[in-house]
Design an enzyme around this catalytic site. Structure first.
Site, PDB file in Angstrom:
ATOM      1  N   LYS A  13       0.843  -1.209   0.000  1.00  0.00           N
ATOM      2  CA  LYS A  13       0.000   0.000   0.000  1.00  0.00           C
ATOM      3  C   LYS A  13       0.872   1.251   0.000  1.00  0.00           C
ATOM      4  O   LYS A  13       2.038   1.216   0.394  1.00  0.00           O
ATOM      5  CB  LYS A  13      -0.926   0.026   1.228  1.00  0.00           C
ATOM      6  CG  LYS A  13      -0.246   0.044   2.612  1.00  0.00           C
ATOM      7  CD  LYS A  13       0.163   1.403   3.161  1.00  0.00           C
ATOM      8  CE  LYS A  13       0.850   1.316   4.528  1.00  0.00           C
ATOM      9  NZ  LYS A  13       1.721   2.429   4.851  1.00  0.00           N
ATOM     10  N   PRO A 101       9.012  -4.344  -0.405  1.00  0.00           N
ATOM     11  CA  PRO A 101      10.193  -3.951   0.364  1.00  0.00           C
ATOM     12  C   PRO A 101       9.935  -4.009   1.875  1.00  0.00           C
ATOM     13  O   PRO A 101       8.848  -3.666   2.335  1.00  0.00           O
ATOM     14  CB  PRO A 101      10.432  -2.505  -0.072  1.00  0.00           C
ATOM     15  CG  PRO A 101       9.742  -2.377  -1.387  1.00  0.00           C
ATOM     16  CD  PRO A 101       8.604  -3.324  -1.373  1.00  0.00           C
ATOM     17  N   GLY A 104       9.629  -0.640   4.630  1.00  0.00           N
ATOM     18  CA  GLY A 104       9.639   0.435   3.635  1.00  0.00           C
ATOM     19  C   GLY A 104       8.437   1.351   3.727  1.00  0.00           C
ATOM     20  O   GLY A 104       8.236   2.192   2.858  1.00  0.00           O
ATOM     21  N   MET A 106       5.416   0.271   3.417  1.00  0.00           N
ATOM     22  CA  MET A 106       4.428  -0.232   2.453  1.00  0.00           C
ATOM     23  C   MET A 106       3.624  -1.396   3.026  1.00  0.00           C
ATOM     24  O   MET A 106       2.940  -2.116   2.300  1.00  0.00           O
ATOM     25  CB  MET A 106       5.133  -0.646   1.160  1.00  0.00           C
ATOM     26  CG  MET A 106       5.850   0.542   0.531  1.00  0.00           C
ATOM     27  SD  MET A 106       6.802   0.088  -0.907  1.00  0.00           S
ATOM     28  CE  MET A 106       5.505   0.069  -2.107  1.00  0.00           C
ATOM     29  N   ALA A 107       3.734  -1.571   4.341  1.00  0.00           N
ATOM     30  CA  ALA A 107       2.917  -2.542   5.086  1.00  0.00           C
ATOM     31  C   ALA A 107       3.105  -3.985   4.637  1.00  0.00           C
ATOM     32  O   ALA A 107       2.149  -4.774   4.639  1.00  0.00           O
ATOM     33  CB  ALA A 107       1.439  -2.149   5.041  1.00  0.00           C
ATOM     34  N   GLY A 109       4.661  -6.533   6.105  1.00  0.00           N
ATOM     35  CA  GLY A 109       4.396  -7.512   7.177  1.00  0.00           C
ATOM     36  C   GLY A 109       2.893  -7.649   7.389  1.00  0.00           C
ATOM     37  O   GLY A 109       2.370  -8.762   7.523  1.00  0.00           O
ATOM     38  N   SER A 110       2.195  -6.527   7.388  1.00  0.00           N
ATOM     39  CA  SER A 110       0.736  -6.542   7.561  1.00  0.00           C
ATOM     40  C   SER A 110       0.078  -7.288   6.400  1.00  0.00           C
ATOM     41  O   SER A 110      -0.883  -8.036   6.592  1.00  0.00           O
ATOM     42  CB  SER A 110       0.191  -5.112   7.588  1.00  0.00           C
ATOM     43  OG  SER A 110       0.823  -4.368   8.594  1.00  0.00           O
ATOM     44  N   ALA A 111       0.613  -7.084   5.196  1.00  0.00           N
ATOM     45  CA  ALA A 111       0.070  -7.765   4.013  1.00  0.00           C
ATOM     46  C   ALA A 111       0.189  -9.284   4.184  1.00  0.00           C
ATOM     47  O   ALA A 111      -0.771 -10.024   3.936  1.00  0.00           O
ATOM     48  CB  ALA A 111       0.835  -7.307   2.765  1.00  0.00           C
ATOM     49  N   ASP A 143      -2.684  -1.805  10.111  1.00  0.00           N
ATOM     50  CA  ASP A 143      -2.729  -1.827   8.641  1.00  0.00           C
ATOM     51  C   ASP A 143      -3.299  -3.141   8.094  1.00  0.00           C
ATOM     52  O   ASP A 143      -3.575  -3.245   6.902  1.00  0.00           O
ATOM     53  CB  ASP A 143      -1.320  -1.668   8.038  1.00  0.00           C
ATOM     54  CG  ASP A 143      -0.772  -0.259   8.184  1.00  0.00           C
ATOM     55  OD1 ASP A 143      -1.548   0.649   8.521  1.00  0.00           O
ATOM     56  OD2 ASP A 143       0.444  -0.074   7.955  1.00  0.00           O
TER      57      ASP A 143
END
Ligand code: ATP
Length: 303
Positions: A13, A101, A104, A106-107, A109-111, A143
């Site tokens: 994200k 990344p 970074g 861009m979340a 780990g949450s993804a 997130d």
């Protein structure tokens, strides 16, 4: 035949708006954020094992460095929560193919945690409703619920109270990546330090950004990108300012540090401008590497 393996693809994200309010008594800040899911994907594959070895994990992919291959991985924590909640053993191997990344903003780990919830639900026929998945996701991090839904959404509270945002059109992004991540708590800490003594108001959703998204007006979306964590990320990593400048010189519609950084996201008019900017950033020597993406895209999805 019983299913014994499943792969879930999940996006990264960017935050189009990240407004950070005062720090609450619980130590967390009130947030208003607008998320957009973009086309850089991790894949989480869950395969049942028969040797009773519990849940195991391995990490592959070009962004695997720095990702923990143990129970501290957010995807493993998702497995732990679900196994306790539904009282069953997860004897399975989880492989995470990382393209998002790490650290970074861009979340990533949450993804992966969102993808793990979906994969476990499918492989073990838990038949969770979307709301039940979102509830577990919120336990894992603010997130994570968004990564289940994807698209464009407004997050409030700690970022986890989601409403989908009406957005038209496709947005093209160039991402300047850094090989060295920034710690999210460190960036919030620096934000508090920089704002110490100032009156911080409650964060509000930007109506003009909502309007620009609704009318697919990427020029205005570019102008309205805002991230209250950007000064803190730039203070901890001054080179980010140079990167932001290069993008603006090359005519990007907008430039913003993504989340807590250090990824810098440039909104561009189209794929051609994206290609030009990617080349300019690469040859500027101030950027580790560059990726291109578009959004919005779907959230976690079985493939
Ligand atoms: P956010 O934007 O949500 O603040 P981020 O994109 O900056 O997060 P992540 O890539 O999620 O950061 O990683 C932050 C830290 O979490 C990593 O440094 C790593 O130690 C840990 N981590 C745990 N699980 C994962 C995972 N599945 N992928 C990446 N990092 C993970």
């Amino acid at each position: 035949m019983p299913i014994h393996t499943v792969t879930v693809r999940v996006p990264a994200k960017v935050n189009l708006q990240l407004s950070v309010g005062p720090r609450g008594n619980d130590g967390y800040h009130q947030l208003v954020t607008v998320f957009q899911a973009i086309s850089i994907f991790d894949e989480v594959t869950l395969t049942k094992s028969t040797d009773g070895s519990g849940t195991t994990i391995s990490i592959s992919g070009d962004q695997r460095h720095g990702v923990p291959a143990d129970e501290t991985n957010l995807a493993m924590q998702a497995a732990e929560i679900l196994s306790k909640k539904y009282d069953f053993n997860i004897d399975a191997h989880m492989e995470i193919k990382k393209s998002i990344p790490v650290a970074g903003g861009m979340a990533g780990g949450s993804a992966d945690a969102a993808a793990a919830i979906m994969a476990i639900d499918y492989l073990y026929s838990l038949n969770m409703t979307r709301d039940q998945m979102i509830e577990v996701a919120a336990e894992l991090g603010s997130d994570v619920p968004f990564m289940l839904n994807g698209g464009t959404a407004i997050g409030q509270g700690h970022g986890d109270q989601l409403t989908s945002a009406l957005s038209r059109g496709t947005y093209h992004w160039v991402l300047a990546l850094s090989s060295l991540g920034l710690s999210t708590p460190a960036v919030y800490g620096e934000c508090d330090r920089l704002r110490a003594g100032s009156e911080i108001s409650e964060p509000q959703i930007s109506d003009s950004l909502m309007q620009a998204l609704l009318s697919a007006d990427s020029k205005n979306v570019g102008k309205l990108l805002v991230n209250d964590l950007q000064p803190a990320a730039c203070s901890l990593r001054p080179a980010l300012r140079l990167i932001l400048d290069v993008g603006q010189e090359y005519g990007a519609l907008g430039a913003i540090v993504s989340g807590s950084g250090p990824t810098v996201a440039f909104l561009v008019a189209d794929e051609d401008q994206g290609l030009d900017l990617a080349v300019a950033l690469t040859s500027s020597g101030v950027v580790g590497s560059v990726a291109r993406a578009y959004g919005p895209v779907h959230g976690a999805k079985i493939i």
